[in-house]
Design a protein around this motif. Structure first.
Motif, mmCIF file in Angstrom:
data_model
loop_
_atom_site.group_PDB
_atom_site.id
_atom_site.type_symbol
_atom_site.label_atom_id
_atom_site.label_comp_id
_atom_site.label_asym_id
_atom_site.label_seq_id
_atom_site.Cartn_x
_atom_site.Cartn_y
_atom_site.Cartn_z
ATOM 1 N N TYR A 145 0.832 -1.205 0.000
ATOM 2 C CA TYR A 145 0.000 0.000 0.000
ATOM 3 C C TYR A 145 0.868 1.257 0.000
ATOM 4 N N CYS A 165 -2.282 -1.214 -5.821
ATOM 5 C CA CYS A 165 -1.569 -1.293 -4.546
ATOM 6 C C CYS A 165 -2.332 -0.616 -3.409
ATOM 7 N N ARG A 193 -4.929 -6.444 -2.785
ATOM 8 C CA ARG A 193 -3.694 -5.859 -3.311
ATOM 9 C C ARG A 193 -2.767 -6.964 -3.825
#
Length: 341
Positions: free
Chosen positions: A264, A315, A323
């Motif tokens: 992330y 992401c 993700r």
């Protein structure tokens, strides 16, 4: 007022106690140096790099010499940055070597485990050309620090803010792409490590935990090295640093310790490198995204930037399980770099 001025202050003891986990706060620094009498040698990480044996802090031609805490503190020539973990300073040592010293505010482990964790992180970092190498550390009562290489180009955050806020030359797309591919390689390397070390089962070696643009150090050729690997498992975040983890994209930095959070945070950096605001994404949609970049791109570079934007969105999906893993992200970044028409 005069009575207060003439009243002597109680003296503080600065004798080191290796059982204390608290670091000296930034505001205690000057008082500490006045009362500082003892000196303590820094410990070198026992690692090999490029076949040259144990890494020492001097220039290649300088004779071996010990670094002490007093020398490291007095050699500071400027603050490079502050974060919830601590403060990073530029230090020029007697041998002429310029280093970066990270001083933690509050560590979460005792002396022996601190040293063991730094040694493990240093060993792994020395095996990847996209991670900032560590070579010395200290654990004392009021000072806990690590010493690493210094990068005169500064961080990715410095380069981006310099262009946006101070009118400096903005990075071109090719330079941005080179930087983010380097970051992806560094994270993929970390994620490929064993889940735990046999020496310390509480240390997650396959997670970075603090990926953000201020921890991306840029080389003169616009490759990059990722700093602060493992530091989130050495020190606690504090509220001393009031700067929020927000970037131009309006996405928030994740402090969760997991590989999916690393992914992330890579996506957040990628959006920041593209110069995209979340509000622009909502308003204009993908067909108009090229007009949202803060740099001019056409043809091949435009398609590369749009491909990077797709990766960033994947992401930064809200649900971690949606993700991609970092190996997939790296493969996608390589595909973006290969676009030729």
């Amino acid at each position: 007022m005069m009575n207060r001025a003439l009243t002597p202050r109680a003296r503080r003891s600065y004798k080191y106690d290796e059982d204390s986990c608290r670091s000296m706060s930034i505001h205690e620094y000057e008082e500490f140096m006045v009362g500082f009498k003892e000196d303590v040698p820094l410990k070198f990480c026992d690692q090999d790099r490029k076949g040259k044996g144990k890494l020492v802090y001097q220039l290649e031609e300088a004779p071996p010499q010990q670094i002490t805490l007093k020398e490291a503190l007095r050699a500071s020539v400027g603050v490079l940055g502050e974060s919830p973990l601590g403060m990073t300073e530029k230090v020029v040592l007697l041998g002429g070597k310029t280093c970066a010293v990270k001083r933690f505010r509050m560590v979460v482990v005792k002396r022996v485990e601190f040293g063991r964790r730094v040694e493990m992180v240093a060993q792994i970092s020395s095996q990847c050309e996209f991670l900032v190498p560590l070579f010395a550390y200290l654990y004392a009562k009021r000072i806990k620090l690590v010493v690493s290489d210094y990068y005169p180009m500064g961080s990715l955050a410095d380069l981006l803010s310099g262009a946006r806020e101070r009118g400096q030359t903005a990075l071109e797309w090719g330079q941005r792409l080179q930087i983010v591919v380097s970051i992806a390689q560094a994270i993929a390397f970390i994620h490929s490590q064993p889940h735990h070390s046999h020496k310390d089962k509480d240390m997650y070696l396959n997670i970075h935990g603090n990926i953000k643009s201020s921890n991306v150090m840029v080389n003169v050729d616009f490759t990059a090295r990722l700093a602060d690997y493992g530091f989130a498992q050495l020190a606690a975040r504090t509220d001393h640093c009031g700067t929020p983890h927000l970037i131009r994209s309006n996405f928030r930095f994740s402090e969760t310790l997991s590989q999916k959070s690393d992914v992330y945070n890579f996506g957040v950096i990628l959006l920041d490198v593209l110069g995209i605001k979340k509000s622009d994404v909502i308003k204009k949609g993908k067909m108009m995204m090229s007009s949202c970049f803060e740099f001019d791109v056409e043809g091949k570079e435009k398609r590369q930037a749009l491909g990077a934007w797709d990766i960033a969105l994947a992401c930064t999906k809200k649900l971690p399980e949606e993700r991609p893993d970092m190996e997939q992200v790296l493969a996608l970044m390589y595909d973006v770099k290969k676009v030729t028409i």
